[in-house]
Design an enzyme around this catalytic site. Structure first.
Site, mmCIF file in Angstrom:
data_model
loop_
_atom_site.group_PDB
_atom_site.id
_atom_site.type_symbol
_atom_site.label_atom_id
_atom_site.label_comp_id
_atom_site.label_asym_id
_atom_site.label_seq_id
_atom_site.Cartn_x
_atom_site.Cartn_y
_atom_site.Cartn_z
ATOM 1 N N ASP A 95 36.291 47.540 33.089
ATOM 2 C CA ASP A 95 37.602 47.084 33.528
ATOM 3 C C ASP A 95 38.637 47.726 32.609
ATOM 4 O OD1 ASP A 95 39.649 45.429 34.707
ATOM 5 O OD2 ASP A 95 38.082 43.963 35.132
ATOM 6 N N ASP A 195 43.001 47.660 36.317
ATOM 7 C CA ASP A 195 43.756 46.421 36.463
ATOM 8 C C ASP A 195 45.223 46.692 36.807
ATOM 9 O OD1 ASP A 195 43.472 43.425 35.811
ATOM 10 O OD2 ASP A 195 45.184 43.946 34.540
ATOM 11 N N GLU A 248 43.065 48.132 41.141
ATOM 12 C CA GLU A 248 43.581 46.876 41.682
ATOM 13 C C GLU A 248 45.073 47.119 41.875
ATOM 14 O OE1 GLU A 248 44.262 42.168 40.579
ATOM 15 O OE2 GLU A 248 44.691 43.757 39.164
ATOM 16 N N HIS A 317 37.132 37.563 40.649
ATOM 17 C CA HIS A 317 37.395 36.498 39.672
ATOM 18 C C HIS A 317 38.779 35.882 39.817
ATOM 19 C CE1 HIS A 317 39.279 40.050 38.202
ATOM 20 N NE2 HIS A 317 39.934 39.358 37.303
ATOM 21 N N ASP A 318 39.588 36.392 40.743
ATOM 22 C CA ASP A 318 40.935 35.852 40.951
ATOM 23 C C ASP A 318 41.070 35.101 42.269
ATOM 24 O OD1 ASP A 318 41.891 37.075 38.598
ATOM 25 O OD2 ASP A 318 42.438 38.911 39.657
HETATM 26 C C1 GLC Z 1 44.544 41.290 37.224
HETATM 27 C C2 GLC Z 1 43.287 40.569 36.840
HETATM 28 C C3 GLC Z 1 43.642 39.182 36.436
HETATM 29 C C4 GLC Z 1 44.564 39.251 35.244
HETATM 30 C C5 GLC Z 1 45.764 40.148 35.512
HETATM 31 C C6 GLC Z 1 46.453 40.525 34.249
HETATM 32 O O1 GLC Z 1 45.149 40.746 38.336
HETATM 33 O O2 GLC Z 1 42.363 40.637 37.889
HETATM 34 O O3 GLC Z 1 42.523 38.395 36.191
HETATM 35 O O4 GLC Z 1 45.016 37.985 34.895
HETATM 36 O O5 GLC Z 1 45.406 41.349 36.143
HETATM 37 O O6 GLC Z 1 45.671 41.404 33.496
#
Ligand code: GLC
Ligand code: CA
Length: 550
Positions: A95, A195, A248, A317-318
């Site tokens: 990640d 991320d 993401e 995980h979100d």
């Molecule tokens: C992304 C991650 C999340 C995190 C955010 C800030 O959305 O998936 O879990 O809180 O970024 O890093």
């Protein structure tokens, strides 16, 4: 391309498997479960952050990119994980969290001194007329700036106050990122999940348009400067290795997504968008509205046909658990199992690289907590605070948090029937779901009719079919309950089409396939969620069926 024909599995280390009885999942725990992952038919692991971190946002706040969080183990454990995964033919992607660091990162500590060469690693501004530097709000339903006594200025932080945003107008920051990428690629990583990667470049710091969602985002979402950085990382580092990236990309639309991931542009290899999981939500993911299968097929079709290659996911995980979200777990729990299989059939017959999130393969459900105190998720707490301010009554606040909380996906993995679900010998960092005796890996492994074994069967079907991996996606029909689509691939040698037809029922009623599409189902079902071997034109409640037309 190896990353196109493999299935990926996401591990959230904190909640996967504890090996030393401290209630927190760890790297040796992951190593001890690699055989289970392999058996599922997985060829890639995406590992959520394991780096050194004070855990203000569960590791998404990194204080040292080249060190391991001691809660999770050591660098030696990490090296062993690469080696053991490789022995099983599994590649690992890390990640990459580079929009921000932890405020405890050495760069930020130094940056607090206005005279330091690190000052420009972050985004510092004085207040404006005794107020914040601009009107932006953050992703955790909070202000976007934090005052620092020591330097007498504010720093930008789009997430938690312990997650200061890096300054990508500073070329030195980009050079640091290249070093981090190289470090992990040399260690054995096969790529990165990047991320919030489409918001790293802040074009301007002007006030944002008034918005209930993330105010100010038009100044930094998918900017030209952002594209340039992605191309630079590709050219200078990533293209020298056999690796891939999946971004993401938040609030991304199809047009932006194409620019970020079309192969010829050499930016990302694929990306995670959010549209499909928001078909029954308002204001991003928070407020529920009625689910309609037609809308879901519309959105899936747009992305399946719009992008050269998709990253496919229903959970991470979100996000809430898919069987609680689109499945029957909450609507009609007697169909919990069948609906979980139907959703597996859905995900694994889409075009792209599928990502399965830990626990999805056994149909884990949303948490069963009864109040906010049991939750860890910073976002849920932020949302509650904001809603309180807006005078939204307690029961509504709780309902919306239940539907959206990131902790839904973060409860410990349910391995067996023993105390704490075999996740740990000690009380876990976040409560185990009370349904672990009914829903766990060990019992499903033994049961030929389980969700787990259905995932394995689907993974095998997909692996043996280029059509299901690469074939064209063709929507056929949808109404409020039923979805029908096809996958089609021209066989180069025979010049014949290979075709599959898929039908999914998102309701507790029996649904009939409309007459004019019946002929598409005359073949023999390859597999169905209900286990029915023959298909007579009616789909059982929450059933899904895959028919070969070739
Ligand atoms: C992304 C991650 C999340 C995190 C955010 C800030 O959305 O998936 O879990 O809180 O970024 O890093
Ligand atoms: Ca542990």
């Amino acid at each position: 391309m190896w990353w196109k024909n493999r299935i990926a599995y996401q591990i959230y280390p904190r909640s996967f498997q504890d090996s030393n009885g401290d209630g927190i999942g760890d790297i040796p725990g992951i190593i001890s479960r690699l055989d289970e992952i392999k058996e599922l038919g997985v060829g890639i692991i995406w590992l959520s952050p394991v780096y050194k971190s004070p855990d203000a946002d569960n590791g998404y706040d990194i204080s040292d990119y080249c060190d391991i969080n001691s809660k999770f183990g050591t660098m030696a454990d990490m090296e062993k994980l690469f080696a053991e995964a490789a022995k099983r033919g599994i590649r690992i992607i890390m990640d990459l969290v580079i929009n921000h660091t932890s405020d405890e990162h050495e760069w930020f500590q130094k940056s607090r001194d206005p005279a330091s060469p690190y000052r420009d690693y972050y985004i510092w501004r004085p207040g404006k007329n005794g107020k914040l530097p601009n009107n932006w709000t953050g992703f955790f339903m909070d202000k976007a700036w934090e005052y620092d006594e020591k330097s007498g200025e504010y720093y930008l932080r789009l997430f938690d106050k312990k997650q200061p945003d890096l300054n990508y107008k500073n070329p030195k920051v980009i050079e640091e990122v290249k070093k981090i990428l190289t470090f992990w690629l040399e260690k054995g990583a096969s790529g990165f999940r990047c991320d919030v990667i489409n918001i790293i470049y802040k074009t301007s710091l002007e006030d944002g348009k008034k918005s209930l969602s993330v105010q100010g985002i038009e100044h930094y979402k998918s900017q030209e400067g952002n594209h340039k950085i992605l191309r630079e990382l590709r050219r200078d580092v990533l293209d020298k290795y056999d690796c891939f990236t999946v971004g993401e990309t938040v609030f991304v639309d199809l047009k932006e997504a194409k620019l970020l991931s079309d192969e010829s542009r050499k930016e990302l290899n694929m990306l995670f968008y959010f549209d499909h999981l928001e078909v029954d939500r308002r204001i991003a993911q928070f407020i529920p509205k009625k689910f309609r299968a037609r809308k879901l097929l519309e959105v899936i079709t747009k992305w399946q046909q719009g992008l050269e290659w998709n990253a496919i996911y229903f959970e991470n995980h979100d996000q809430p658990r898919i069987v609680s979200h689109f499945g029957a777990a909450e609507k009609d729990s007697k169909y919990w199992k069948r609906s979980a299989k139907m959703l597996a059939l859905f995900e694994l017959t889409l075009r792209g690289t599928p990502f399965i999130y830990q626990g999805q393969e056994i149909g884990m459900t949303n948490f069963d907590f009864e109040n906010l105190n049991e939750l860890n998720d910073a976002m849920s707490h932020g949302l509650d605070k904001l809603m309180k301010k807006l005078c939204i009554p307690g029961f509504l606040r709780w309902n919306w948090i239940k539907a959206s909380s990131r902790d839904n996906a973060r409860t410990p993995m349910q391995w067996d029937e023993s105390e704490y679900a075999g996740f740990s010998k000690a009380k876990p960092w976040l409560g185990v779901n009370g349904n672990y005796k009914k829903i766990n890996y060990a019992s499903q492994k033994k049961d030929p009719d389980s969700i787990l074994n259905f995932y394995k069967a689907m993974a095998a079907v997909r692996k043996n079919s280029d059509c299901l991996i690469y074939g064209e996606f063709i929507p056929i029909y949808a109404d409020n309950r039923l979805i029908i689509y096809q996958r089609r691939l021209k066989n180069k040698e025979s010049q014949k089409d290979e075709t599959y037809t898929i039908a999914l029922n998102f309701s507790s009623r029996i649904v009939k396939i409309p007459g004019k599409f019946l002929s598409l189902f005359s073949g023999i079902p390859v597999i169905s969620a209900s286990g029915q071997k023959e298909f007579n034109g009616s789909l059982l409640p929450w059933d899904g069926v895959l028919v070969s037309n070739t």
